[in-house]
Enzyme design. Sequence first.
Site, PDB file in Angstrom:
ATOM      1  N   PRO A   1     -22.757  -7.425 -14.789  1.00  0.00           N
ATOM      2  CA  PRO A   1     -22.000  -8.620 -15.184  1.00  0.00           C
ATOM      3  C   PRO A   1     -21.136  -8.452 -16.423  1.00  0.00           C
ATOM      4  O   PRO A   1     -19.970  -8.874 -16.434  1.00  0.00           O
ATOM      5  CB  PRO A   1     -23.102  -9.666 -15.397  1.00  0.00           C
ATOM      6  CG  PRO A   1     -24.169  -9.262 -14.432  1.00  0.00           C
ATOM      7  CD  PRO A   1     -24.163  -7.760 -14.464  1.00  0.00           C
ATOM      8  N   ALA A   2     -21.650  -7.827 -17.467  1.00  0.00           N
ATOM      9  CA  ALA A   2     -20.876  -7.712 -18.707  1.00  0.00           C
ATOM     10  C   ALA A   2     -19.619  -6.872 -18.510  1.00  0.00           C
ATOM     11  O   ALA A   2     -18.543  -7.213 -19.021  1.00  0.00           O
ATOM     12  CB  ALA A   2     -21.744  -7.101 -19.807  1.00  0.00           C
ATOM     13  N   THR A   3     -19.733  -5.781 -17.761  1.00  0.00           N
ATOM     14  CA  THR A   3     -18.578  -4.919 -17.535  1.00  0.00           C
ATOM     15  C   THR A   3     -17.539  -5.607 -16.672  1.00  0.00           C
ATOM     16  O   THR A   3     -16.336  -5.578 -16.969  1.00  0.00           O
ATOM     17  CB  THR A   3     -19.022  -3.600 -16.880  1.00  0.00           C
ATOM     18  OG1 THR A   3     -19.922  -2.929 -17.771  1.00  0.00           O
ATOM     19  CG2 THR A   3     -17.828  -2.697 -16.590  1.00  0.00           C
TER      20      THR A   3
ATOM     21  N   GLN B   1      -8.955  -1.979  11.564  1.00  0.00           N
ATOM     22  CA  GLN B   1      -9.333  -3.370  11.349  1.00  0.00           C
ATOM     23  C   GLN B   1     -10.048  -3.892  12.605  1.00  0.00           C
ATOM     24  O   GLN B   1      -9.487  -3.898  13.701  1.00  0.00           O
ATOM     25  CB  GLN B   1      -8.091  -4.235  11.058  1.00  0.00           C
ATOM     26  CG  GLN B   1      -7.348  -3.844   9.784  1.00  0.00           C
ATOM     27  CD  GLN B   1      -8.045  -4.335   8.526  1.00  0.00           C
ATOM     28  OE1 GLN B   1      -9.245  -4.569   8.507  1.00  0.00           O
ATOM     29  NE2 GLN B   1      -7.290  -4.479   7.453  1.00  0.00           N
TER      30      GLN B   1
ATOM     31  N   ASP C   1       0.853  -1.196   0.000  1.00  0.00           N
ATOM     32  CA  ASP C   1       0.000   0.000   0.000  1.00  0.00           C
ATOM     33  C   ASP C   1       0.884   1.240   0.000  1.00  0.00           C
ATOM     34  O   ASP C   1       1.206   1.814   1.053  1.00  0.00           O
ATOM     35  CB  ASP C   1      -0.925  -0.020   1.214  1.00  0.00           C
ATOM     36  CG  ASP C   1      -1.905  -1.181   1.164  1.00  0.00           C
ATOM     37  OD1 ASP C   1      -2.293  -1.585   0.055  1.00  0.00           O
ATOM     38  OD2 ASP C   1      -2.278  -1.696   2.239  1.00  0.00           O
TER      39      ASP C   1
ATOM     40  N   LYS D   1     -11.127  -5.121  -6.101  1.00  0.00           N
ATOM     41  CA  LYS D   1     -12.515  -5.336  -5.652  1.00  0.00           C
ATOM     42  C   LYS D   1     -13.528  -4.905  -6.710  1.00  0.00           C
ATOM     43  O   LYS D   1     -14.398  -4.072  -6.471  1.00  0.00           O
ATOM     44  CB  LYS D   1     -12.773  -4.605  -4.327  1.00  0.00           C
ATOM     45  CG  LYS D   1     -11.830  -5.012  -3.207  1.00  0.00           C
ATOM     46  CD  LYS D   1     -12.106  -4.219  -1.942  1.00  0.00           C
ATOM     47  CE  LYS D   1     -11.194  -4.618  -0.805  1.00  0.00           C
ATOM     48  NZ  LYS D   1      -9.772  -4.222  -1.050  1.00  0.00           N
TER      49      LYS D   1
ATOM     50  N   GLY E   1       0.064  -6.117   6.227  1.00  0.00           N
ATOM     51  CA  GLY E   1       0.570  -4.829   5.775  1.00  0.00           C
ATOM     52  C   GLY E   1       1.290  -4.094   6.876  1.00  0.00           C
ATOM     53  O   GLY E   1       2.510  -4.184   7.017  1.00  0.00           O
TER      54      GLY E   1
ATOM     55  N   PHE F   1     -16.639  -4.461  -9.021  1.00  0.00           N
ATOM     56  CA  PHE F   1     -18.086  -4.615  -8.808  1.00  0.00           C
ATOM     57  C   PHE F   1     -18.817  -3.752  -9.827  1.00  0.00           C
ATOM     58  O   PHE F   1     -18.684  -2.535  -9.832  1.00  0.00           O
ATOM     59  CB  PHE F   1     -18.462  -4.197  -7.385  1.00  0.00           C
ATOM     60  CG  PHE F   1     -19.911  -4.413  -7.048  1.00  0.00           C
ATOM     61  CD1 PHE F   1     -20.469  -5.666  -7.146  1.00  0.00           C
ATOM     62  CD2 PHE F   1     -20.716  -3.359  -6.632  1.00  0.00           C
ATOM     63  CE1 PHE F   1     -21.808  -5.890  -6.826  1.00  0.00           C
ATOM     64  CE2 PHE F   1     -22.055  -3.563  -6.305  1.00  0.00           C
ATOM     65  CZ  PHE F   1     -22.603  -4.827  -6.404  1.00  0.00           C
ATOM     66  N   ASP F   2     -19.570  -4.416 -10.719  1.00  0.00           N
ATOM     67  CA  ASP F   2     -20.291  -3.684 -11.751  1.00  0.00           C
ATOM     68  C   ASP F   2     -21.330  -4.630 -12.342  1.00  0.00           C
ATOM     69  O   ASP F   2     -21.508  -5.757 -11.858  1.00  0.00           O
ATOM     70  CB  ASP F   2     -19.311  -3.176 -12.820  1.00  0.00           C
ATOM     71  CG  ASP F   2     -19.757  -1.858 -13.444  1.00  0.00           C
ATOM     72  OD1 ASP F   2     -20.932  -1.777 -13.846  1.00  0.00           O
ATOM     73  OD2 ASP F   2     -18.944  -0.924 -13.517  1.00  0.00           O
TER      74      ASP F   2
END
Length: 241
Positions: free
Chosen positions: A76-78, A194, A19, A71, A214, A73-74
């Site tokens: 399905p096609a994208t 966390q 990071d 991560k 990390g 997330f969109d």
Amino acid sequence: MSRAPLPLRDDERLIFALDVPGRDDALAWVDRLGDAVSFYKIGMELLASGEYFEVLDALAARDKRVFVDLKFFDIPATAAAVIKRLSQWPVSYATIHGWHPAMMEACAAANGSDMRLLAVTVLTSMGRSDLAGMGIDREPVEVVVERALAAQAAGIDGVIASGQEAGPIRAATGAGFSIVCPGIRPGGPVGDDQKRTVGVAQGFADGADAIVVGRPIRLASDPQAAARAIQAEIAQALAAR
């Protein structure tokens, strides 16, 4: 159908969270850690630098494994189009969100390489009150296991989840499903962002395939020594299970 877990040497079960804001910082860390770390996670901060894929290529050139933690997330096609393109790079793990079965199925179908897809279940910075604020009034472990089973049914290769849920996930999904645990705190909770953390030994005892570390390495006075200490603890944990 989910594929078998990624074949990992023992030293590849420690994944360092790289990071950092840019390429120079990233490669300085790789030099600093040397052969104490063989697997690196690269995420959103580095992406914003514009040097993300330069770092990815540099890691691969040094025979390091790469975990792309963006991560996705969109619709399905994208999401599937992104995974199809990403599968052409030397990537071992990549994350998608585990909230949408149709998207997960599309991503699994689009993955044309040995890259393993990991579904994000519930972020390790979230507790029950955070879920309640999102309209999910359930314990995190219930939500995590439910999403892990949905990911497995969709053909996703595994999940990224708190070590606190590794045992229930393993019991629900069986031995052939990958579990990667972030938020590992070798010395116990340290009061950072966390919330659902475990130690190294517990994570592996409960069924984790790999852990992501990390700050416990990055903030150590001797980061390479800290990484080697975690590697030794991993070796002991694997020998004991």
